[in-house]
Design a protein around this motif. Sequence first.
Motif, PDB file in Angstrom:
ATOM      1  N   LEU A   9      29.652  42.517  18.419  1.00 17.60           N
ATOM      2  CA  LEU A   9      30.729  42.224  17.134  1.00 17.60           C
ATOM      3  C   LEU A   9      31.196  43.832  16.708  1.00 17.60           C
ATOM      4  CD1 LEU A   9      28.741  39.604  15.169  1.00 17.60           C
ATOM      5  CD2 LEU A   9      30.693  39.414  16.587  1.00 17.60           C
ATOM      6  N   VAL A  10      32.641  43.935  16.792  1.00 22.58           N
ATOM      7  CA  VAL A  10      32.837  45.370  16.394  1.00 22.58           C
ATOM      8  C   VAL A  10      34.020  44.958  15.273  1.00 22.58           C
ATOM      9  CG1 VAL A  10      34.223  47.289  17.197  1.00 22.58           C
ATOM     10  CG2 VAL A  10      32.679  46.429  18.669  1.00 22.58           C
ATOM     11  N   ALA A  11      33.796  45.630  14.086  1.00 27.72           N
ATOM     12  CA  ALA A  11      34.747  45.516  13.063  1.00 27.72           C
ATOM     13  C   ALA A  11      35.690  46.831  13.366  1.00 27.72           C
ATOM     14  CB  ALA A  11      34.071  45.278  11.677  1.00 27.72           C
ATOM     15  N   ARG A  12      36.888  46.916  13.242  1.00 36.00           N
ATOM     16  CA  ARG A  12      37.814  47.969  13.019  1.00 36.00           C
ATOM     17  C   ARG A  12      37.921  48.377  11.680  1.00 36.00           C
ATOM     18  NH1 ARG A  12      42.335  47.093  17.644  1.00 36.00           N
ATOM     19  NH2 ARG A  12      40.817  46.604  19.329  1.00 36.00           N
TER      20      ARG A  12
ATOM     21  N   GLN B 207      41.615  40.829  11.997  1.00 34.22           N
ATOM     22  CA  GLN B 207      41.281  41.258  13.345  1.00 34.22           C
ATOM     23  C   GLN B 207      39.837  41.255  13.372  1.00 34.22           C
ATOM     24  OE1 GLN B 207      42.207  45.208  13.925  1.00 34.22           O
ATOM     25  NE2 GLN B 207      44.539  44.861  14.289  1.00 34.22           N
ATOM     26  N   PHE B 208      39.014  41.190  12.338  1.00 37.82           N
ATOM     27  CA  PHE B 208      37.480  40.953  12.341  1.00 37.82           C
ATOM     28  C   PHE B 208      37.358  39.480  12.561  1.00 37.82           C
ATOM     29  CE2 PHE B 208      33.612  40.016  10.152  1.00 37.82           C
ATOM     30  CZ  PHE B 208      32.713  40.745  10.581  1.00 37.82           C
ATOM     31  N   ASP B 209      38.195  38.573  12.089  1.00 34.52           N
ATOM     32  CA  ASP B 209      37.762  37.149  12.343  1.00 34.52           C
ATOM     33  C   ASP B 209      38.219  36.886  13.570  1.00 34.52           C
ATOM     34  OD1 ASP B 209      37.475  34.506  11.430  1.00 34.52           O
ATOM     35  OD2 ASP B 209      39.653  34.006  11.129  1.00 34.52           O
ATOM     36  N   ALA B 210      39.241  37.530  14.233  1.00 41.27           N
ATOM     37  CA  ALA B 210      39.553  37.151  15.599  1.00 41.27           C
ATOM     38  C   ALA B 210      38.513  37.654  16.568  1.00 41.27           C
ATOM     39  CB  ALA B 210      40.945  37.759  15.895  1.00 41.27           C
ATOM     40  N   ILE B 211      37.940  38.778  16.266  1.00 42.80           N
ATOM     41  CA  ILE B 211      36.708  39.093  17.199  1.00 42.80           C
ATOM     42  C   ILE B 211      35.535  38.332  17.168  1.00 42.80           C
ATOM     43  CG2 ILE B 211      35.321  41.059  17.246  1.00 42.80           C
ATOM     44  CD1 ILE B 211      37.552  42.862  16.420  1.00 42.80           C
ATOM     45  N   ILE B 212      35.303  37.726  15.609  1.00 49.73           N
ATOM     46  CA  ILE B 212      34.095  36.892  15.616  1.00 49.73           C
ATOM     47  C   ILE B 212      34.335  35.721  16.529  1.00 49.73           C
ATOM     48  CG2 ILE B 212      33.154  35.449  13.974  1.00 49.73           C
ATOM     49  CD1 ILE B 212      32.234  38.194  13.609  1.00 49.73           C
ATOM     50  N   ARG B 213      35.452  35.224  16.229  1.00 49.22           N
ATOM     51  CA  ARG B 213      35.889  33.723  16.965  1.00 49.22           C
ATOM     52  C   ARG B 213      35.658  34.087  18.431  1.00 49.22           C
ATOM     53  NH1 ARG B 213      40.351  30.532  13.416  1.00 49.22           N
ATOM     54  NH2 ARG B 213      39.213  30.667  11.379  1.00 49.22           N
ATOM     55  N   ALA B 214      36.253  35.128  18.931  1.00 47.09           N
ATOM     56  CA  ALA B 214      36.384  35.367  20.423  1.00 47.09           C
ATOM     57  C   ALA B 214      34.766  35.430  20.752  1.00 47.09           C
ATOM     58  CB  ALA B 214      37.170  36.817  20.748  1.00 47.09           C
TER      59      ALA B 214
END
Length: 103
Positions: free
Chosen positions: A2-5, A23-30
Motif C-alpha cells: 500500500l502506497v499513499a501519495r 488516489q489512496f482509495d483507488a490504490i487500496i481497492r486495486a
Amino acid sequence: MLVARLFLCLSNGQIMCCFNFRQFDAIIRASILSSLVAMVLFILLSGVFIALMYIETIKKGMPVKRWLFLGGLLGPAAWCLFNLHYRRALIRNIGVKTCLWRA
C-alpha cells in the motif's frame, strides 16, 4: 504494498502535506482486488494439482493422503518431489544394477 501519495503544497512560505484521498482509495481497492484474484488463482491451481496428484498416486501405488496434501500446498513442486520419491523407492526395492522391463 500500500502506497499513499503525499503532495507537498507551498502556501505562504510554509510546507503543508496535502493528502489525496481519491488516489489512496483507488490504490487500496486495486490492492484488495489483486490479492483476491491471487487467492482465487491459488485455490484453482491447488485443485488442479490435487487432481493430478490423485491420479499419479493411484497409478503408481503410493500413499494418497500425503501427496494430495503436498500437491495442494506446493503445486508443481510436489509433482517433481513425487516423481523423485517414487524413483528412489523403486531403486531401493529392485536394486541399483538390475534391469526393469516395463510393459
